[in-house]
Design an enzyme around this catalytic site. Structure first.
Site, PDB file in Angstrom:
ATOM      1  N   THR A 378     -29.321  24.819   5.095  1.00 36.58           N
ATOM      2  CA  THR A 378     -29.268  23.661   5.968  1.00 36.58           C
ATOM      3  C   THR A 378     -28.270  22.812   5.223  1.00 36.58           C
ATOM      4  OG1 THR A 378     -31.519  23.901   6.808  1.00 36.58           O
ATOM      5  CG2 THR A 378     -30.704  21.656   6.669  1.00 36.58           C
ATOM      6  N   THR A 396     -28.520  21.876  10.671  1.00 35.50           N
ATOM      7  CA  THR A 396     -28.853  23.237  10.238  1.00 35.50           C
ATOM      8  C   THR A 396     -28.600  24.294  11.294  1.00 35.50           C
ATOM      9  OG1 THR A 396     -30.629  24.537   9.226  1.00 35.50           O
ATOM     10  CG2 THR A 396     -31.260  23.103  11.024  1.00 35.50           C
TER      11      THR A 396
HETATM   12  N1  GLY Z   1     -34.628  24.930   9.594  1.00 30.61           N
HETATM   13  C1  GLY Z   1     -35.115  24.152   8.528  1.00 30.61           C
HETATM   14  C2  GLY Z   1     -35.876  22.969   8.995  1.00 30.61           C
HETATM   15  O1  GLY Z   1     -35.589  22.443  10.054  1.00 30.61           O
HETATM   16  O2  GLY Z   1     -36.795  22.567   8.332  1.00 30.61           O
END
Ligand code: GLY
Length: 567
Positions: A378, A396
């Site tokens: 991310t 992300t």
């Molecule tokens: N994909 C990582 C989050 O949103 O926590």
């Protein structure tokens, strides 16, 4: 102004870290980040930080710079920067008003609760992680447009053009970036329906130039048509055709209906600090406010054996709070998340009544989660403009390079955010966190996130902008950066450099960075009943601290290529 001396120092520290001697919980010499008078941009890639700085120097505000940095990261940091994913903005204007923008991906209209299960109700391996079905409906472009409509001051074209140029002319790869593309090439070949030769077409070496012509064309459509350049017309057709070839389910209707949403930021206090952070569909803001709420009445120290007591306290908080996460947290548009109850002081002290300062509480009532070795890509960036407006953005594709599906013709990578739903109650996602019915898959719903873009005020004034990537480790990394500054008196860069630890109820371990935990402290914690798991870096915090004299200190994480630029 680029702070070369500091950069060298940080890179030296990174080498120390990789050399397994990163045991500098407390370093003798304070480490200082780039310090500027007026403005700062800290992001995961020097080229993106440079774009943000130029926007600010051209008179743009923090939101202008954030849009330009987001778009630039989609080009130069494709493992997480994106137009095919989504994220959150937390914004604080210099008059103290604050805002949060949710441009998280949504479940497609054809999504359903059991879409990753076979006929026996078992989870089908990797189906929520790789390939077309792993993708949620992207929110990033709508988010940038929404942010621009409310706060933008320069022309939209000026904000998108730097990304167009980086994609069209290309940028020169470091050895690390070349290795990354070589490592991920097989996944792109396997999961994209048309081999994306701009990523896979050669064996990459240091100093090669990565050109992304299809992506440049998509960015031009976004530059010239705004939202319609992505959710309608040629780009929408490319996305839907890609879905049809790969048996995915994102439709024209999904794209047409996608909307990012302004939400009240989640706010709370810790001592004399006000914390402005992201509420549902992120769990991150609730988690750090719960942790700070429990810690507020306790003395903590990072000195000597007391450091072991602090880690014990932190781990025991995490154990209980991540259990709350699994049960109560989800997209509040679909599930009544009891935010006030979870943050209530009485609830928190009751929740912590079973805390024993001498013993770890076993958390084996529920089947253990399992952390997979998927990278937790991310990305986060922090910006303060010369007027004192601030943006914290975490965005992300979920895993590194998302679903490994590149939309043929459009040249961008699709997220694999569907794995952040609870694909089966009690089944851990790629970060090992468990989920229940609250976070089950539903059409149009947003999957629960841990992203925690956060802004702190002290005595009513802007104090810190902070955030990080790292999947389920995000809230605890943000918590540690805050505590390192406000409790342990560190500057921003030092707070970012400090080794991090993380735990999350299940699996019942404290993860620590290689070389980042003193053996004596570890033994003290083992005596209390804690178990350990050594791993490579946890999080990549990019943050800015407002110093008492009003100057800004950056904390750019040496675990990555992260870099601060400012003036
Ligand atoms: N994909 C990582 C989050 O949103 O926590």
């Amino acid at each position: 102004m680029k702070h070369t001396k500091n950069r060298l120092l940080r890179h030296f520290l990174l080498i120390l870290c990789l050399g397994c001697v990163f045991s500098c919980k407390t370093t003798d010499e304070p480490i200082t980040g780039l310090i500027t008078e007026h403005a700062m941009v800290v992001s995961a890639h020097p080229l993106a930080s440079e774009v943000g700085k130029q926007i600010l120097q051209n008179g743009g505000n923090a939101v202008d710079a954030a849009i330009a940095v987001h778009m630039a990261l989609a080009v130069v940091y494709p493992e997480a920067g994106n137009i095919g994913g989504g994220g959150f903005f937390v914004i604080r204007q210099n008059d103290g008003s604050n805002y949060s923008l949710d441009f998280r991906e949504r479940g497609p209209l054809l999504a359903h609760r059991d879409m990753y299960l076979d006929e026996d109700g078992e989870v089908i391996d990797r189906k929520s992680i790789k390939g077309h079905l792993a993708a949620g409906v992207p929110g990033a472009v709508d988010g940038m447009v929404k942010a621009y409509e409310r706060f933008g001051s320069l022309s939209w074209e000026m904000l998108i053009q730097p990304a167009v140029e980086l994609a069209e002319k290309g940028f020169v790869l470091t050895q690390g970036e070349a290795d990354k593309f070589n490592r991920t090439a097989d996944n792109f070949r396997e999961y994209s329906t048309v081999n994306p030769l701009h990523f896979t077409g050669k064996d990459w070496k240091e100093n090669d130039t990565l050109v992304q012509t299809q992506l440049a064309n998509t960015l031009k459509l976004i530059r010239d048509q705004g939202r319609d350049g992505f959710y309608k017309g040629q780009t929408a057709t490319y996305i839907v055709e890609e879905m049809q070839r790969g048996e995915g389910i994102i439709s024209y209707e999904d794209l047409e209906k996608y909307e990012s949403t302004w939400r009240e930021p989640l706010t709370g206090t810790y001592k004399e600090y006000k914390v402005i952070t992201m509420g549902p569909p992120s769990s991150g803001g609730i988690i750090i406010l719960q942790m700070l709420g429990i810690m507020e009445d306790r003395e903590v120290s990072n000195v000597g054996d007391s450091y072991a007591d602090y880690i014990h306290l932190k781990t025991e908080m995490e154990r209980r709070i991540y259990a709350d996460r699994a049960t109560y947290m989800a997209d509040a548009d679909f599930y009544p998340v009891p935010v006030n109850e979870l943050l209530d002081k009485n609830y928190l002290s009751q929740r912590f009544q079973t805390f024993n300062p001498n013993r770890a509480t076993p958390s084996d009532e529920v089947g253990a989660g399992k952390i997979l070795s998927m990278s937790e890509e991310t990305t986060h960036f922090s910006i303060i403009d010369p007027e004192g407006n601030a943006v914290a953005c975490t965005t992300t594709l979920n895993g590194g390079m998302g679903s490994s599906v590149v939309v043929d013709g459009a040249g961008f990578i699709l997220n694999n955010e569907m794995d952040d739903f609870s694909i089966k109650p009690g089944h851990p996602n790629m970060f090992g966190v468990l989920g229940g019915e609250a976070n089950q898959i539903e059409p149009g719903k947003r999957m629960l996130s841990s992203m925690t873009p956060t802004i702190l005020e002290k005595d009513g004034q802007l104090f810190m902008v902070v955030g990080t990537p790292g999947g389920s480790t995000i809230p605890t990394s943000v918590f540690q950066a805050i505590v390192n500054v406000v409790e342990f008196g560190m500057g921003m860069q030092q707070a970012v450099n400090e080794p991090r630890l993380h735990s999350q109820w299940q699996p019942e371990v404290i993860s620590y960075e290689k070389g980042g935990l003193d053996e004596q402290i570890k033994s003290l914690l083992e005596e209390k009943g804690h178990h350990f798991n050594e791993r490579s870096g946890i999080g990549r915090v990019d943050a800015i601290l407002v110093l008492p004299d009003g100057r800004l200190e950056a904390g750019a994480d040496p675990r990555g290529m992260d870099e601060a630029f400012g003036f």
